[in-house]
Design a protein around this motif. Structure first.
Motif: not given
Length: 169
Positions: A43-64
């Protein structure tokens, strides 16, 4: 219909001010805050190939953790379609850490950017060449040796002759 409300407003490295926020939970599950649903690497590959940027944040530590997740996405993709030769992977592991960092930071990224620019320019010029051939067939035949044979192979010359005869009548 997907909600478009939860995107980050921090500027990304390519200047895109909005990114899709993905939360990574302790069990390594990824949650798309835009669609309110879990996503996998495909799903992430599809999002990125569609031109979207993603930012993934750890839910507990809030680290990128975007970089780590993107690396994992690339590794998963490598399992499905082998892009990197095994000999290259051995060389990568055997190389000194600074040489590898220099290679990825400088050479690989600039080489890939140059490749993409060259490919884009080639595609643009080739489209122009094809358009020129369709608007000026006589010039096309002068520039491309064997153009008449190609037209005959594709059955184009017969159609043109028939349409010319119809116009004359």
């Amino acid at each position: 219909m997907a909600k478009r409300s939860k995107t980050t407003k921090a500027a990304s490295s390519d200047g895109n001010p909005e990114r899709i926020l993905i939360k990574r939970y302790g069990n390594r599950r990824l949650y798309n805050t835009e669609t309110s649903g879990y996503v996998n690497y495909q799903d992430l590959i599809k999002l990125i190939r569609a031109g979207h940027d993603v930012q993934v944040i750890d839910s507990r530590t809030k680290a990128d953790v975007t970089k780590a997740v993107l690396m994992q996405v690339i590794l998963e993709e490598e399992k499905n379609q082998s892009v990197l030769p095994v000999s290259f992977l051995f060389q990568l592991i055997r190389s000194q850490e600074t040489a590898v960092q220099d290679f990825f930071k400088n050479y690989l990224s600039s080489s890939f950017e140059a490749y993409l620019k060259t490919k884009e320019e080639f595609d643009r010029r080739f489209r122009g060449f094809l358009q020129m051939g369709s608007t000026s067939p006589q010039l096309w035949e002068k520039l491309v040796p064997g153009a008449e044979a190609v037209k005959e192979f594709w059955g184009l010359s017969n159609k043109e002759e028939e349409s010319d005869k119809k116009e004359e009548e």
